[in-house]
Design an enzyme around this catalytic site. Structure first.
Site, PDB file in Angstrom:
ATOM      1  N   ASP A 310      -2.123   3.065   3.313  1.00 56.41           N
ATOM      2  CA  ASP A 310      -2.854   3.445   2.096  1.00 56.41           C
ATOM      3  C   ASP A 310      -3.440   2.197   1.428  1.00 56.41           C
ATOM      4  O   ASP A 310      -3.081   1.857   0.293  1.00 56.41           O
ATOM      5  CB  ASP A 310      -1.909   4.187   1.150  1.00 56.41           C
ATOM      6  CG  ASP A 310      -2.647   4.899   0.037  1.00 56.41           C
ATOM      7  OD1 ASP A 310      -3.885   4.947   0.081  1.00 56.41           O
ATOM      8  OD2 ASP A 310      -1.970   5.407  -0.882  1.00 56.41           O
ATOM      9  N   LYS A 312      -6.613   1.516   0.475  1.00 58.17           N
ATOM     10  CA  LYS A 312      -7.646   1.767  -0.536  1.00 58.17           C
ATOM     11  C   LYS A 312      -8.697   0.647  -0.555  1.00 58.17           C
ATOM     12  O   LYS A 312      -8.906  -0.027  -1.562  1.00 58.17           O
ATOM     13  CB  LYS A 312      -7.036   1.972  -1.928  1.00 58.17           C
ATOM     14  CG  LYS A 312      -6.122   3.189  -2.027  1.00 58.17           C
ATOM     15  CD  LYS A 312      -5.635   3.394  -3.447  1.00 58.17           C
ATOM     16  CE  LYS A 312      -4.781   4.653  -3.561  1.00 58.17           C
ATOM     17  NZ  LYS A 312      -3.465   4.460  -2.915  1.00 58.17           N
ATOM     18  N   ASP A 315     -14.540  -2.682  -1.046  1.00 56.43           N
ATOM     19  CA  ASP A 315     -15.458  -3.813  -1.148  1.00 56.43           C
ATOM     20  C   ASP A 315     -16.687  -3.566  -0.290  1.00 56.43           C
ATOM     21  O   ASP A 315     -16.842  -2.495   0.297  1.00 56.43           O
ATOM     22  CB  ASP A 315     -14.735  -5.103  -0.733  1.00 56.43           C
ATOM     23  CG  ASP A 315     -15.157  -6.303  -1.568  1.00 56.43           C
ATOM     24  OD1 ASP A 315     -16.378  -6.488  -1.728  1.00 56.43           O
ATOM     25  OD2 ASP A 315     -14.278  -7.036  -2.060  1.00 56.43           O
ATOM     26  N   ARG A 450       8.650   9.527  -3.909  1.00 54.40           N
ATOM     27  CA  ARG A 450       9.961   9.340  -4.518  1.00 54.40           C
ATOM     28  C   ARG A 450      10.878  10.548  -4.392  1.00 54.40           C
ATOM     29  O   ARG A 450      12.100  10.406  -4.370  1.00 54.40           O
ATOM     30  CB  ARG A 450       9.784   8.949  -5.995  1.00 54.40           C
ATOM     31  CG  ARG A 450       9.378   7.505  -6.181  1.00 54.40           C
ATOM     32  CD  ARG A 450       8.970   7.205  -7.612  1.00 54.40           C
ATOM     33  NE  ARG A 450       7.608   7.617  -7.901  1.00 54.40           N
ATOM     34  CZ  ARG A 450       6.984   7.409  -9.057  1.00 54.40           C
ATOM     35  NH1 ARG A 450       7.624   6.809 -10.041  1.00 54.40           N
ATOM     36  NH2 ARG A 450       5.735   7.781  -9.237  1.00 54.40           N
TER      37      ARG A 450
END
Length: 478
Positions: A310, A312, A315, A450
């Site tokens: 992950d 992300k 740019d 979690r």
């Protein structure tokens, strides 16, 4: 003003256009109704607002607040509000990162009923986006009013969400009136009627009206199975993931935000049999090394799940190419999928093309996020979906909170922020339950973090989430 006069005035101001027009739903239409031009005709605008107000008042009780769908319906809702001293709230297309940072502006309280005002509807997608944001702010929507119903499925789609659609005029009535007024020649009329017939929403007559011997028609199939969608997928990783889900009977992904490599590996091996995807953030692992990646790949192969980094990326293309292929992590060598923001535009995808041609890896576009106040809404979300469609060889799917009508079946829809306890946390994370996002919102893969890795018995908890999400998937198929 009667309907005949309304249609005549709309034609006079060139609000009725003929040609070839792409609608928001993606359908090409030979007729387009452009009500944005009514802002230059204030008397007509106020008359249209009054007709819409009276239509709702005649059909049901008028909600105490109005809200226009941005942007064309805002002047209509404003005219309605002023004429009848009815309070109005305004929905932004995107939240600002300053001031109150609210999506819904105006004075209201939780539980207030709001009338959603739109100029016209085709599929109902724009209305549902506004309803979603109003509901998220604690407001209630039961009624929607439009000037024109194009009769292409919006009424039925809104009804599925418990919304009653009021329309001043239908497309059929508009065409009939234009024809009687001599404003459509025969070739144009034939073209428009052919289009309307091909795209008109199908309605099934009531049982009492059907011939006794006629079998009831089968309802349209709304959801395809994962096996069927694997065949539609244009990205190889999307196809592979659909097949893994179908084979293992799991649509559970687990986000492992642990900071020691052995903790990650132990958890992955423990829950691997229950998941289709393991989501990592390798840049938070204190003792990261290539041996960690090698062991993780072995565990993934052993249990048949995919690795989702992950990262992300956000740019320019040249920079993300190096971030993906080089540096400490060499993500392109082991990750089956990664996330990217679309803020840099579609050129960001080009930074990945060389690598993913070799590996078949998939890109996941962040269309929506689960954090409170996320700016991934409205037009941004629409642009992400369009970017995915234009690059479906590289883009395998979306990170999203719901299945939007414009999302095709060849994409995997993955939803983070899942817990059985859906209260949220102190840092703005908002939680939804597996049943809600899979069955009600129509997404494919639940991402649990979690709720599993902080549990004292993570495997048994993973089994619970796996069973709940799979049951929701099977329920929506039926």
């Amino acid at each position: 003003m009667d309907l005949n006069t309304l249609v005549s005035r709309l034609h006079e101001i060139n609000a009725v256009k003929l040609g070839q027009f792409k609608l928001k739903s993606g359908i090409m239409s030979p007729i387009y109704i452009d009500l944005r031009v009514t802002v230059s005709s204030p008397v007509l605008l106020s008359q249209i607002a009054e007709m819409m107000y009276q239509k709702v008042s005649q059909d049901s009780s008028m909600p105490p607040i109005v809200c226009g769908v941005p942007y064309t319906a805002l002047p209509i809702a404003t005219a309605m509000s002023i004429a009848h001293d009815t309070p109005m709230v305004m929905r932004r297309k995107e939240a600002k990162n300053y001031g109150t940072a609210q999506l819904i502006e105006g004075r209201y309280k939780a539980g207030d009923n709001v009338l959603v005002v739109e100029d016209l509807v085709t599929s109902g997608a724009s209305v549902l986006e506004t309803v979603r944001d109003l509901n998220a702010s604690g407001l209630v929507v039961t009624d929607v009013v439009v000037l024109l119903d194009r009769q292409q499925g919006a009424r039925q789609e809104l009804a599925k969400h418990g919304l009653k659609l009021h329309s001043v005029i239908t497309m059929e009535e508009l065409i009939d009136t234009l024809t009687k007024q001599g404003k459509l020649d025969e070739p144009t009329l034939a073209l428009v009627n052919s289009f309307l017939e091909a795209n008109r929403a199908v309605t099934v007559p009531a049982a009492s009206q059907m011939p006794a011997a006629a079998p009831a028609p089968k309802p349209a199939k709304k959801y395809l199975t994962y096996e069927e969608r694997a065949k539609l997928a244009t990205n190889p990783t999307a196809s592979k993931l659909f097949n893994i889900m179908a084979t293992k009977k799991t649509n559970l992904a687990v986000a492992v935000d642990l900071t020691r490599k052995q903790e990650v590996l132990n958890l992955a091996d423990s829950i691997g049999s229950e998941i289709c995807v393991l989501k990592t953030h390798v840049d938070i692992i204190d003792d990261y090394d290539q041996d960690f990646v090698h062991q993780l790949e072995q565990i993934a192969s052993k249990h048949n799940f995919l690795i989702f980094e992950d990262r992300k990326f956000a740019d320019i293309g040249n920079t993300v190419k190096y971030q993906f292929e080089s540096g400490v992590y060499h993500i392109s060598k082991w990750a089956h999928m990664v996330t990217i923001h679309g803020v840099a535009g579609p050129a960001i995808i080009d930074g990945f093309r060389d690598s993913i041609k070799q590996t078949g890896a998939g890109l996941l576009l962040l269309a929506q996020m689960s954090s409170k106040g996320s700016l991934c809404v409205g037009e941004y979300t629409n642009q992400m979906i369009e970017m995915g469609k234009q690059n479906s060889d590289a883009v395998m799917g979306f990170i999203c909170q719901e299945r939007l009508e414009s999302m095709s079946d060849n994409f995997v829809l993955m939803t983070p922020g899942i817990q059985f306890n859906s209260k949220g946390d102190s840092m703005g994370q908002q939680y939804n339950t597996p049943d809600y996002v899979v069955k009600e919102k129509g997404t494919d893969v639940i991402i649990v973090g979690r709720g599993i890795y902080q549990n004292s018995e993570p495997k048994s908890e993973a089994i619970k989430y796996k069973q709940a999400a799979w049951a929701a998937y099977e329920s929506r198929l039926n």
